[in-house]
Design a protein around this motif. Structure first.
Motif, PDB file in Angstrom:
ATOM      1  N   GLU A 221       0.827  -1.204   0.000  1.00 40.47           N
ATOM      2  CA  GLU A 221       0.000   0.000   0.000  1.00 40.47           C
ATOM      3  C   GLU A 221       0.866   1.260   0.000  1.00 40.47           C
ATOM      4  OE1 GLU A 221      -2.713  -0.992  -0.665  1.00 40.47           O
ATOM      5  OE2 GLU A 221      -3.471  -2.574   0.624  1.00 40.47           O
ATOM      6  N   SER A 234      -6.937  -7.285  -0.633  1.00 40.39           N
ATOM      7  CA  SER A 234      -7.289  -6.653   0.643  1.00 40.39           C
ATOM      8  C   SER A 234      -8.726  -6.898   1.059  1.00 40.39           C
ATOM      9  CB  SER A 234      -7.011  -5.146   0.579  1.00 40.39           C
ATOM     10  OG  SER A 234      -5.634  -4.900   0.516  1.00 40.39           O
ATOM     11  N   GLU A 249      -4.779   0.975   5.724  1.00 40.44           N
ATOM     12  CA  GLU A 249      -4.277   0.647   4.391  1.00 40.44           C
ATOM     13  C   GLU A 249      -4.604   1.748   3.387  1.00 40.44           C
ATOM     14  OE1 GLU A 249      -5.298  -3.321   3.179  1.00 40.44           O
ATOM     15  OE2 GLU A 249      -4.620  -4.188   5.076  1.00 40.44           O
ATOM     16  N   LEU A 253      -1.733   4.065   1.235  1.00 37.41           N
ATOM     17  CA  LEU A 253      -1.612   4.240  -0.215  1.00 37.41           C
ATOM     18  C   LEU A 253      -1.755   5.699  -0.651  1.00 37.41           C
ATOM     19  CD1 LEU A 253      -4.736   4.457  -1.571  1.00 37.41           C
ATOM     20  CD2 LEU A 253      -4.738   2.054  -0.941  1.00 37.41           C
ATOM     21  N   THR A 330      -7.629   3.565  -4.442  1.00 34.74           N
ATOM     22  CA  THR A 330      -6.711   2.645  -5.105  1.00 34.74           C
ATOM     23  C   THR A 330      -6.625   2.915  -6.600  1.00 34.74           C
ATOM     24  OG1 THR A 330      -6.036   0.318  -5.187  1.00 34.74           O
ATOM     25  CG2 THR A 330      -8.351   0.758  -5.599  1.00 34.74           C
ATOM     26  N   THR A 335      -2.600   2.147  -7.409  1.00 30.87           N
ATOM     27  CA  THR A 335      -2.193   1.094  -6.479  1.00 30.87           C
ATOM     28  C   THR A 335      -2.682  -0.270  -6.955  1.00 30.87           C
ATOM     29  OG1 THR A 335      -2.282   2.666  -4.652  1.00 30.87           O
ATOM     30  CG2 THR A 335      -2.231   0.340  -4.086  1.00 30.87           C
TER      31      THR A 335
END
Length: 548
Positions: A221, A234, A249, A253, A330, A335
């Motif tokens: 992350e 995840s 998390e 990130l 994300t 990510t």
């Protein structure tokens, strides 16, 4: 209210870390002092840490390091049966090729089931190492571009090897170490066993996979990597067991891309410059969060409406708010980690995740890639402003001429070219249609998502698409490679061109770049470029699906 509280806690944590972490990263990349460990590394690889490099040499370092990393990671996977903790698992050539490119380019696209394919040694010595250094490469390129703005009449951008080592050792490693312990305390698994034998409720026997997950999860992350050590990523309770680990998390990130805006402001000597870029990133991130959250909470379709929300493919321990927040962050940071199945999102929600990537890694983008991507877009915005007023554009005291605009254009056009050509070819070629598990608009969205994710070095997927055949393994691998290296080479060329110029003093005709006018213009340029490039493709997939 619980969802809004999560967002407020996340923003508060990022606000607390923005200044100290941003200032720390600025010191890391500007101090002339080398630690003893770093000196030992430089001696071992025969690098003079005090010798600065021209942009072609810096770029050769990036490309050469990436090529060697791909070869070594490929060999490590193929030799897995000879290595410790292999558990009898093997990696075939096409998967090894795709995975090597994926992790070296900071994409972490996975076309395999990790807990049945990769042994723990390859995970730790191969994939986890790349999680550190691939992120450090992106940060090094960003710093080289910033040096291009602050230096004058020189052809030197710093030393790639020094930037790589410092980013890994002084920034990524300490933070990842601390948060690996935090995640372990919260229940993330950390084990060298292959699994534990269990007896199922029906009396049958099975195995629950185990892995050294906490150490991988932290850097996965933090370095905006995304590759899970379990197939569910995840969403797996061993990687992300509860609401607190989920929030941490998401924080990991976002924290480096967000803090790099402060680093930029400190290094150019005007902290407001970084604040403007952060504001643009924040507006786009917040806007897409609102779209995805609303779409998942107000889905179309009778079954989802009956359930009250689009809960298919989502973990009940996170719900709509936690899933939407993770999905927005994300895809906005390149990510690729997921805590919900994006393929199960509504048409509008899934389309929001795709559009987030199509903005081009700047909301707020990956580790390093976010800041240099938005700086490239800032150059395009200033160029357009110069055309409108009939004046040679400037940004941070540097003239933006033919060479600078050409480099910026190449950097922003590489990704759309790969996405649209890859998607079109995959849908037109005979035989690739068999990989689609869904017909119509959603099937198109799955293919579009795959090439968008690969070309933006994101790594998440609409997993209804089967990408294990040779065509997808090779073409997605090439998209990851060119989607990473072409913009980097263009950015380094741009940095070299900027560094060679003399700074131009501000005049009454200089457009201020620290106020709302520039922020609005930059936001509009990002939206305009994405709209002109991708709306036709989006209309064939997620927009059609959302209107159905």
């Amino acid at each position: 209210m619980a969802g809004l509280l999560q967002v407020l806690l996340l923003l508060a944590a990022l606000a607390v870390c923005w200044k100290p972490l941003g200032d720390h990263m600025a010191r890391v990349y500007t101090t002339p002092k080398h630690s003893r460990f770093e000196k030992a590394v430089y001696r071992a690889v025969r690098v003079d840490p005090d010798a600065e490099q021209r942009w072609p040499v810096y770029a050769a370092g990036v490309v050469g390091f990436s090529f060697v990393s791909i070869v070594l990671l490929y060999l490590l996977q193929r030799l897995q049966p000879l290595l410790p903790w292999n558990f009898g698992r093997t990696v075939n050539p096409s998967v090894a090729f795709n995975t090597a490119i994926s992790f070296v380019t900071n994409t972490n696209w996975q076309s395999y089931v990790p807990e049945t394919t990769m042994g723990h040694f390859v995970q730790m010595a191969g994939l986890t190492v790349q999680n550190f250094v691939s992120a450090a490469v992106g940060m090094a390129v960003a710093i080289a571009l910033i040096r291009g703005f602050i230096r004058s009449k020189t052809d030197r951008l710093g030393n790639f090897w020094v930037d790589l080592v410092r980013g890994s050792v002084r920034i990524l490693l300490p933070i990842a170490f601390v948060f690996a312990i935090v995640l372990t305390a919260l229940g993330v698994v950390m084990s060298l066993k292959s699994g534990v034998a269990v007896t199922n409720p029906d009396g049958s026997h099975g195995t629950i996979a185990l892995a050294p997950a906490a150490s991988q999860e932290a850097i996965k992350e933090l370095g905006t990597n995304g590759g899970g050590i379990f197939n569910a990523n995840s969403a797996h309770p061993f990687e992300n067991p509860n609401a607190w680990s989920n929030l941490i998390e998401i924080f990991l990130l976002l924290v480096i891309p967000v803090s790099l805006t402060r680093t930029f402001g400190v290094m150019v000597g005007n902290k407001k410059q970084g604040g403007v870029l952060l504001g643009v990133m924040g507006v786009l991130w917040g806007g897409m969060l609102a779209v995805i959250w609303w779409a998942e909470a107000h889905p179309n379709g009778p079954l989802a409406k009956l359930a009250g929300a689009a809960m298919e493919g989502k973990e009940v321990r996170f719900g709509i708010p936690g899933s939407a927040l993770f999905a927005d962050s994300t895809t906005g940071t390149s990510t690729g980690a997921v805590n919900a199945m994006h393929d199960s999102f509504s048409g509008l929600g899934g389309g929001g995740a795709i559009l987030n990537m199509l903005f081009g890694e700047m909301t707020p983008g990956g580790a390093g890639t976010g800041i240099y991507s938005i700086l490239v877009m800032a150059i395009i915005a200033m160029f357009l402003a110069g055309l409108m007023v009939g004046r040679t554009p400037e940004y941070l005291g540097k003239k933006l001429g033919k060479r600078e605009v050409t480099c910026a254009s190449i950097a922003i056009l590489a990704m759309p070219l790969l996405v649209l050509l890859g998607t079109g070819a995959a849908l037109l070629l005979p035989g690739t249609g068999a990989a689609l598990n869904n017909p119509g608009a959603h099937g198109f969205s799955e293919v579009l998502y795959a090439y968008t994710s690969a070309s933006n070095n994101n790594g998440s997927a609409f997993a209804g698409l089967t990408v294990t055949n040779g065509w997808f393994q090779s073409t997605l691998g090439l998209c990851m490679l060119f989607g990473r290296l072409v913009p980097i080479l263009a950015v380094l060329c741009l940095a070299g061109s900027l560094a060679s110029q003399r700074k131009v003093p501000e005049t009454v005709g200089t457009l201020p770049t620290t106020g709302p006018l520039f922020a609005t213009m930059l936001t509009g340029t990002i939206l305009l470029v994405a709209a002109l490039t991708f709306v036709p493709a989006l209309a064939l997939g997620p927009i059609t699906e959302a209107l159905a």
